[in-house]
Write an enzyme that holds these catalytic residues in place. Sequence first.
Site, PDB file in Angstrom:
ATOM      1  N   ILE A  44      49.435  40.387  52.317  1.00  0.00           N
ATOM      2  CA  ILE A  44      48.853  40.587  50.995  1.00  0.00           C
ATOM      3  C   ILE A  44      48.405  39.255  50.404  1.00  0.00           C
ATOM      4  CG2 ILE A  44      49.252  41.442  48.649  1.00  0.00           C
ATOM      5  CD1 ILE A  44      49.061  43.607  50.845  1.00  0.00           C
ATOM      6  N   CYS A  69      51.629  50.037  47.360  1.00  0.00           N
ATOM      7  CA  CYS A  69      50.317  50.524  47.765  1.00  0.00           C
ATOM      8  C   CYS A  69      50.246  52.045  47.645  1.00  0.00           C
ATOM      9  CB  CYS A  69      49.999  50.078  49.191  1.00  0.00           C
ATOM     10  SG  CYS A  69      51.237  50.562  50.423  1.00  0.00           S
ATOM     11  N   THR A 124      54.345  48.181  59.334  1.00  0.00           N
ATOM     12  CA  THR A 124      54.305  46.935  58.569  1.00  0.00           C
ATOM     13  C   THR A 124      55.205  45.883  59.205  1.00  0.00           C
ATOM     14  OG1 THR A 124      56.179  47.470  57.121  1.00  0.00           O
ATOM     15  CG2 THR A 124      54.007  48.306  56.460  1.00  0.00           C
ATOM     16  N   ASN A 125      55.170  44.680  58.614  1.00  0.00           N
ATOM     17  CA  ASN A 125      55.981  43.572  59.128  1.00  0.00           C
ATOM     18  C   ASN A 125      57.475  43.843  59.061  1.00  0.00           C
ATOM     19  OD1 ASN A 125      53.973  41.795  59.918  1.00  0.00           O
ATOM     20  ND2 ASN A 125      53.799  40.852  57.906  1.00  0.00           N
ATOM     21  N   ARG A 180      56.038  56.410  59.299  1.00  0.00           N
ATOM     22  CA  ARG A 180      55.290  55.246  59.780  1.00  0.00           C
ATOM     23  C   ARG A 180      54.705  55.590  61.156  1.00  0.00           C
ATOM     24  NH1 ARG A 180      56.890  50.328  57.181  1.00  0.00           N
ATOM     25  NH2 ARG A 180      57.311  50.898  55.014  1.00  0.00           N
ATOM     26  N   ASN A 202      46.139  50.316  52.727  1.00  0.00           N
ATOM     27  CA  ASN A 202      47.372  49.860  52.102  1.00  0.00           C
ATOM     28  C   ASN A 202      47.469  48.342  51.997  1.00  0.00           C
ATOM     29  OD1 ASN A 202      47.868  51.014  55.040  1.00  0.00           O
ATOM     30  ND2 ASN A 202      49.131  49.161  54.860  1.00  0.00           N
TER      31      ASN A 202
END
Length: 481
Positions: free
Chosen positions: A139, A289, A319-320, A370, A453
Amino acid sequence: MTVNDDSFTNWKNREEIAESMIPLIGKLHRERDVTVLLHSRSLVNKSVVSILKTHRFARQIAGQELSVTETMPFLKALTALDLGPSQIDLGMLATRYQADERGLSIEEFTAEAVAGATGANKIDRREPRDVVLYGFGRIGRLVARLLIEKAGSGNGLRLRAIVVRGGGAQDIVKRASLLRRDSIHGQFQGTITVDEENSTIIANGNAVKVIYADDPSQVDYTEYGIRDAILIDNTGKWRDRAGLSEHLRPGIEKVVLTAPGKGDVPNIVHGVNHDTIKPDEQILSCASCTTNAIVPPLKAMDDEYGVLRGHVETVHSFTNDQNLLDNYHKAERRGRSAPLNMVITETGAASAVAKALPDLKAPISGSSIRVPVPDVSIAILNLQLARETTREEVHDYLRDVSLTSPLKRQIDFTTAPDAVSSDFIGSRHASIVDAGALKVDGDNAILYLWYDNEFGYSCQVVRVVQYVSGVEYPTYPATAV
């Protein structure tokens, strides 16, 4: 002359007009802080083909293509006016002019429609507002791209510094490289150079200091000439008021969190509740998001139909926070390989709705899966409405919301029959209504909402920062509330 020849000649003519629009759009932006839009999409720094594609896009939502031959006269009319800082939508001007029956010339109609941004009515340019990014991950880098892109004439927001933990040899070179190239969002639009000696990244002429610190208490921003800045925390490490207040160091006036805030931290969804931010509020959150994706259409549906209850299921990109391969993770299931599995997990978006929409009394539940894609998610919003309706009515209502309502920067609309997730990479809207997937049966409506997102959310963050900085300029023609 054949049909093919006619089509090609028409294309070349439109290409020539679009090419002539570029310097006019650029001059308005640089010299007057005027951002030219087309149905909420910025035309600043866009190529000829991009301008033509943006005009073409209007066909799928408005029913007919908007041609540069129709919008160019309005753009020329704008250049003759004494405009102040503003955003002006050529698509809205052209559409409203077509519906106007007073017989005004384009010049007369345009002058009337943007009167609030001209002459004695125009607002003054704001002094540049310093911005600091704390953290430089997914981000953080996208917000940096947006801030640099919006630097424009030098007024507005000015990215002054990035705060990160030291990463060893050539740290700043590697960080600059990640800003320059992104596997999902492509190349940075511009030039980036690195001044290692002065720990500075220079992006499109913007000198951004890279500050190394392990903790907010280690930084005095005034030492770098930074004053009254807004700090954007992209780490998510601190999420309550006490933790985020640690950022209120010399040189920092406000802190904006790019994650859901806890406790009494206001959770802000631009377009819905940003106008509730108190002028003296120093700590606020841009929520998540997914919250940004579902709250605007949820508000739109509640305003028109009333919502009695709802459930949101998000099919979310990995995601991370997940592991590439199976390994220990403190959370359930997230330790399993993200690129190889669908992973059931929780989402706080449903509970966050109450903070952004306190007047909505309907209970909203939520869960998340996810999936193995790196970006773009979809929220399936299942609503029980207060009255019965039809698919056609909801379809037309949401299309109009995306075009003409105060939520038009948050809600987009697509009728593409073969739309898939990768089509929405780089979308600047909080969510996109998939018209083909919409389902309505009496008082039950199911909305399928795509959202980038990463990038769409970053755009929402920047809008909030612009608002609290006083550099979110009004849009013309004005939208009816």
